[in-house]
Design an enzyme around this catalytic site. Structure first.
Site, short mmCIF file in Angstrom:
data_model
loop_
_atom_site.label_atom_id
_atom_site.label_comp_id
_atom_site.label_asym_id
_atom_site.label_seq_id
_atom_site.Cartn_x
_atom_site.Cartn_y
_atom_site.Cartn_z
N HIS A 5 -7.42 -5.27 -5.28
CA HIS A 5 -6.48 -4.32 -4.85
C HIS A 5 -4.65 -4.90 -4.65
CE1 HIS A 5 -4.80 -2.39 -1.63
NE2 HIS A 5 -4.69 -2.92 -0.65
N HIS B 265 1.40 1.91 1.92
CA HIS B 265 0.68 1.49 2.77
C HIS B 265 0.86 0.38 3.33
CE1 HIS B 265 -2.70 -0.05 0.81
NE2 HIS B 265 -2.80 -1.30 1.49
N ASP C 71 -0.85 -5.39 -3.52
CA ASP C 71 0.21 -4.30 -2.64
C ASP C 71 0.72 -3.90 -3.06
OD1 ASP C 71 -1.99 -3.42 -0.13
OD2 ASP C 71 -2.08 -5.96 0.41
N ASP D 177 -7.34 0.63 2.16
CA ASP D 177 -7.09 -0.38 2.91
C ASP D 177 -5.89 0.79 3.69
OD1 ASP D 177 -6.54 -3.17 3.90
OD2 ASP D 177 -4.82 -3.67 2.81
#
Length: 1088
Positions: free
Chosen positions: A299, A626, A301, A411
């Site tokens: 993951h 997000h 970001d 997430d």
């Protein structure tokens, strides 16, 4: 029987049980022998006497074997390899112990190394580099090879065989980024704002010979030790694990850590792990009941505690790591989402891109997610959610020839109720997340279930029971994949997503080694659930889908939104960023409609601005990541998003003007108010970009008109605003009375004040930018102006009262409450409701405060309604249960509504998302002031608007349309052929007899039209218009789409990706549509 001769009992064992006790032997003190295990693999006071001292056979770090030089890039630039290795750059000598910085700077090292002769045939030689920061290994010819994490994690680069030659000097480059995996937080607290003056010491730049047996024993002991610590103490498996561990330690001590004794220790470990843990063959043993499906993921970001520019490097570092592991571990499978990150890799790192493509072709590097980024799903509009899928799926298909089947969003801070419907229409029937495990009030009750959207569409949702997307592949992660599984009655399998995440990195070789041993343990002694490396996430879901389809199981259902009971402050934080999102969405909506018309009947030579629209959409979709749109990133990220929105508005302004000019509008005289300024024979024409006809309010010349707006000062700082519909009393800048003349009812409770500004103390438990906690409501404080209000507009078209309220010594808010003339009964717009509008300008310099505006009402309902994407969510207005109370702050889009039988009030907004309705009080959230991770979040000047819309009767299309109109202000331009352009703007609208709940929300050109394609996918013959229509109120809806003057051939129903589903019957002037409650339908219209 009694006469049988006695038989002598003979022992079958050759060993003789001693007659005499030779020595005392006590029972093991269980916890002491268990606590002893840490001595063997920890780096404490016994390190030199433990296995840790045997991991490496040799180490070199000095000349002539290793020499270092460094070149520091200027300021905070991130030069490419070619820029960093220019001959003009002066590299200076460097050494271990040197310090580099400050934060966000980049330093390029030229590292030359030579291997000693005796190292050439060693099984494994590595370069260990640790600058306590992220870094990337580059080949001398400019290929990115390996990402490095620093701080003791992922600091090894395995030296390839072609570097393993005697006395030959080799050169590599190392790009050092002066940031850690989680940026540069102040004081070590991850979410604190970045420290601009952080420096990093190079502590390791060594060549090492790895003792592979010792390294393997390290992981053997790790997993067996976990079994000793985590298995129940009343199980034989726990006791045996403890015995094996202690036997290994005793063997190591007896053999003084020699190579042979380490081999003996590994043989002891096989008693518990079996003989196959050194290869992928361990997964081939006894495949029954391997119910835990491990899948590598990383993951990253797209922005959070670092800016976009650093994310681009994180992608290259992380995915290069995974390509290396995929080469070394045949069983490894790795998934990566976010088309935007793939595009960055394609543009900036061609060598890494080719490696990724090669592994995707092999099937071990797998695309997933189907969206442009891992986006927020609460605040983007419905069309934005569609474009996330459209742009994401088209990218994956154009580059790799495949679309994603699973929506991957581990997430994000809550999940919109219409996602299942949109997923299905974008080719995805399954959804993965785990975020609701973070709920801080209620535990979500399911693991694998059917998630059902407003229209009844469903997807299979799986929430990993390990409750993380960054599992370390520990023994406990595997164990929790069953022990925390909440849907074992329906299906016992689960996903275990493992790998370093958030800041990137992904799985490590150590994680893969641990998983092998977990499986070996399950094969040998049982008790631990059997883990396997899943062939793919799709394979996991395919099996569940088959079981459901065949009737082998029936999954439980969850209807509606997956509300996240945490991070509620993200509906409000970073207000200007959210305003940019809403305005961008509206701008794109209008451009696409007008540009589509311009390609149909515009000036010759006009071309649909696909390139400009794509660049705008990609920026908007990127900003919906997000941690960006929710407001939970560092200040540097909002500089990036400000620049992105500036590009969007600059590009949008140009291509909108081009479309208007192509349609024949005179864009140079927009503000002309009299015939002298207008071009000859031009008439002012209202742009009709919404799916219903709108009229410009008639300009009034006198207060005598029944519909006129009036204002009167009743007393000191008390004013009355009125029109034919409403009478509004304003005292000290707040509304003390809101009276509906026609309904004859008061809407503000006696003694209360509506449009009341209130401020709250706002100190959540930890996550400042993210959270607001329920206890903040206890600190409510009303704001009162210190100076009198004044009349700022006196009609007859509009009247207004302006008030300035001091918030603190540093902050103030200027509000203008206005009332426009009522719609004339003779007008075709007579159904338009009167609304009280408020415009606010705010200077905001607070610390940990929350500004809201309240609207107490005289209405009673246990539920309030909130606009969401393509529909309405109804939420409780009470706190009966903890599930109800958890929704003390919720997300809405353009409006929220509280209605009882026969009457209601809607609150409209044009850039806000946070809302609450408690009892009879409605509350719109305006501004927050968190200090982490952005120390200056929301500081400065803000402009915002909201409105109070009373309505007689139930919530209906009047509120829905008012919300659109409040966000899409009327605009009129001169046109020399007004009748012709008005007819054209009637195209793709709904007929008057259509159900008012229907909305045509999008009109655009087909993605693959030969005259409008961007070239990513093969162009198709013909020209098409795509229409997106939805039911906005939640009931069966029927209508007719009109073609106007546009010549149309055939019409098809299509999915969100514009694949044809079935043909629609076409009438002379249009085609009929029928939609179920809250259904979203797309149509493909052929132009002739």
């Amino acid at each position: 029987m009694g006469g049988d001769a006695p038989r002598q009992m003979m022992s079958s064992s050759s060993a003789q049980y001693p007659q005499l006790a030779q020595r005392p032997k006590g029972k093991q003190i269980h916890h002491i022998y268990r606590d002893r295990l840490g001595q063997f693999t920890n780096g404490g006071q016994y390190k030199q006497q433990s296995l840790m001292a045997k991991l490496y056979d040799a180490r070199l770090s000095d000349s002539p074997h290793v020499t270092l030089e460094v070149w520091s890039a200027p300021d905070q630039t991130r030069p490419t390899f070619a820029e960093a290795t220019k001959k003009s750059n002066e590299y200076s000598k460097a050494k271990k112990g040197d310090v580099f910085g400050p934060s966000w700077t980049t330093h390029w090292f030229r590292l030359r190394f030579t291997l000693p002769h005796e190292w050439i045939y060693k099984p494994c030689v590595e370069l260990h580099w640790d600058s306590n920061s992220e870094a990337m290994v580059w080949s001398e010819d400019g290929n990115p090879l390996q990402g490095l994490t620093g701080g003791g994690e992922r600091n090894e680069w395995v030296i390839p065989n072609h570097f393993r030659d005697f006395d030959q000097e080799h050169t590599i480059y190392i790009e050092m980024a002066c940031n850690g995996m989680f940026g540069n937080p102040t004081g070590g607290d991850t979410i604190q704002p970045p420290d601009p003056n952080r420096y990093f010491q190079l502590v390791e730049a060594d060549l090492v010979v790895v003792n592979l047996d010792a390294r393997a024993l390290f992981y053997d002991f790790w997993i067996i030790g976990d079994a000793a610590r985590e298995f129940p103490e009343d199980s034989w498996q726990e006791h045996q694990a403890l015995q094996v561990c202690n036997e290994i330690i005793d063997c190591f001590i007896a053999g003084e850590g020699s190579r042979s004794c380490i081999e003996d220790c590994r043989e002891i470990a096989q008693k518990y792990l079996g003989p196959h843990v050194d290869s992928e063959k361990v997964y081939e043993q006894d495949k029954s009941d391997d119910i835990v499906n491990a899948i590598g993921n990383c993951h990253i970001d797209t922005c959070w505690l670092w800016p976009w520019a650093e994310t681009k490097r994180k992608v290259a570092r992380s995915w290069s790591n995974q390509c290396d592991l995929l080469d070394r571990y045949p069983e490894h499978r790795f998934v990566a989402s976010q088309a935007q990150q793939y595009k960055w890799l394609e543009q900036l790192y061609p060598y890494a891109w080719d490696r990724v493509k090669s592994h995707i072709k092999k099937g071990n590097f797998q695309t997933i997610g189907g969206s442009w980024v891992e986006h927020d799903t609460n605040m983007p509009s419905g069309e934005s959610l569609v474009r996330q899928f459209l742009y994401g799926q088209r990218f994956f298909e154009s580059r790799f020839g495949e679309r994603c089947k699973t929506f991957w969003l581990p997430d994000t801070f809550g999940y919109s109720t219409q996602l299942p419907q949109l997923c299905r229409s974008a080719g995805m029937t399954r959804f993965f997340t785990q975020k609701l495990s973070w709920n801080n009030i209620n535990n979500f009750p399911h693991t694998t279930f059917n998630w059902v959207s407003l229209d009844g569409s469903q997807v299979i949702c799986h929430m990993a029971p390990c409750e993380t997307y960054t599992a370390e592949a520990h023994f406990g992660d595997v164990k929790r994949s069953v022990s925390q599984h909440k849907s074992l009655d329906q299906d016992v399998t689960s996903l275990l997503p493992f790998g370093k995440g958030d800041g990137g990195g992904g799985p490590t070789f150590g994680m893969l080694e641990k998983l092998r041993r977990c499986r070996g343990l399950s094969n040998k002694v049982g008790l631990l659930p059997k883990v396997k490396i899943a062939d793919s996430v799709d394979e996991f879901f395919d099996r569940i889908e088959r079981k459901v389809a065949n009737g082998e199981t029936e999954l439980v259902t969850w209807y509606g939104e997956l509300y996240f009971e945490l991070h509620r402050g993200t509906y409000t934080t970073q207000a200007n960023n959210k305003r940019g999102n809403r305005k961008s969405e509206a701008l794109l909506h209008d451009i696409e409609y007008l540009a589509t018309l311009a390609t149909i009947q515009g000036r010759k030579g006009y071309k649909y601005p696909k390139k400009g629209l794509d660049s705008m959409w990609e920026d908007v979709l990127l900003c919906q990541f997000h941690d960006c749109l929710p407001g939970s990133a560092i200040e540097m990220c909002y500089r990036d998003s400000d620049e992105a929105y500036e590009r969007v508005f600059k590009t949008g302004k140009k291509i909108l003007k081009d479309a208007l000019v192509a349609l024949g509008f005179d864009t140079d005289h927009e503000k002309a108010s009299d015939d002298k300024q207008k071009p000859i024979k031009a008439e002012s024409v209202t742009l009709q970009t919404l799916s219903w006809h709108r009229e410009t309010p008639k300009h009034l010349t006198s207060y005598d008109d029944d519909s006129a707006a009036n204002v009167t000062q009743l007393d000191d700082d008390i004013f009355e605003l009125s029109n034919a519909d409403l009478k509004v009393t304003v005292k000290q800048g707040a509304i003390t009375s809101l009276y509906d003349k026609k309904a004859r009812r008061e809407l503000v409770p006696e003694g209360a004040t509506s449009n009341q500004l209130v401020i709250f103390d706002d100190k959540p438990l930890y996550w400042q930018a993210w959270d607001v906690e329920v206890y903040h409501l206890q600190s409510r404080k009303e704001l009162k102006p210190e100076t009198n209000s004044h009349i700022s507009a006196s009609g007859p078209d509009r009247v207004a009262i302006q008030t300035t309220t001091k918030i603190s010594d540093k902050s103030w808010i200027k509000t203008t409450i206005s009332l426009a003339a009522a719609a004339s009964a003779a007008s075709s717009a007579s159904s338009r409701l009167s609304q009280v509008e408020v415009e606010a300008e705010v200077e905001w310099r607070e610390t940990m405060k929350f500004l809201k505006v309240e609207f107490p009402t005289t209405l009673t309902n246990t539920e309030a309604s909130y606009e969401t994407q393509y529909g309405i969510v109804r939420r409780p207005t009470h706190y009966n249960t903890s599930w109800d109370m958890a929704k003390f702050e919720v997300c809405c889009h353009k409006w929220a509504d509280l209605s009882e039988h026969g009457y209601g009030i809607s609150v409209l907004n044009e850039s806000k998302y946070g809302f609450a309705t408690a009892g009879k009080v409605m509350r719109l959230s305006l501004l927050r002031a968190p200090k982490a991770p952005d120390a200056h979040a929301d500081m400065g000047r803000h402009h915002m608007r909201w409105a109070i819309l009373p309505h007689k009767g139930a919530l209906d299309e009047r509120t829905v349309r008012a919300g659109y109109e409040f966000n899409y202000p009327l605009r009129s331009l001169p046109h020399s052929e007004p009748r012709k352009i008005k007819d054209l703007m009637g195209a793709f609208k709904l007929s008057e007899d259509s159900d008012k709940s229907l909305i045509v929300d999008c009109v655009k050109r087909g993605e693959d039209d030969e005259d409008a394609s961007n070239g990513d996918m093969p162009a198709k013959k013909g020209r098409h218009v795509i229409l997106r229509i939805f039911d906005s109120l939640g009931g069966f809806s029927r209508g007719r789409v009109l073609f106007g003057p546009v010549k149309v051939g055939r019409v098809w129903r299509c999915n969100l990706l514009e694949d044809v589903i079935g043909e629609v019957e076409v009438g002379e002037k249009g085609f009929e549509v029928q939609l179920r409650a809250f259904e979203v339908v797309s149509f493909k219209v052929e132009l002739t």
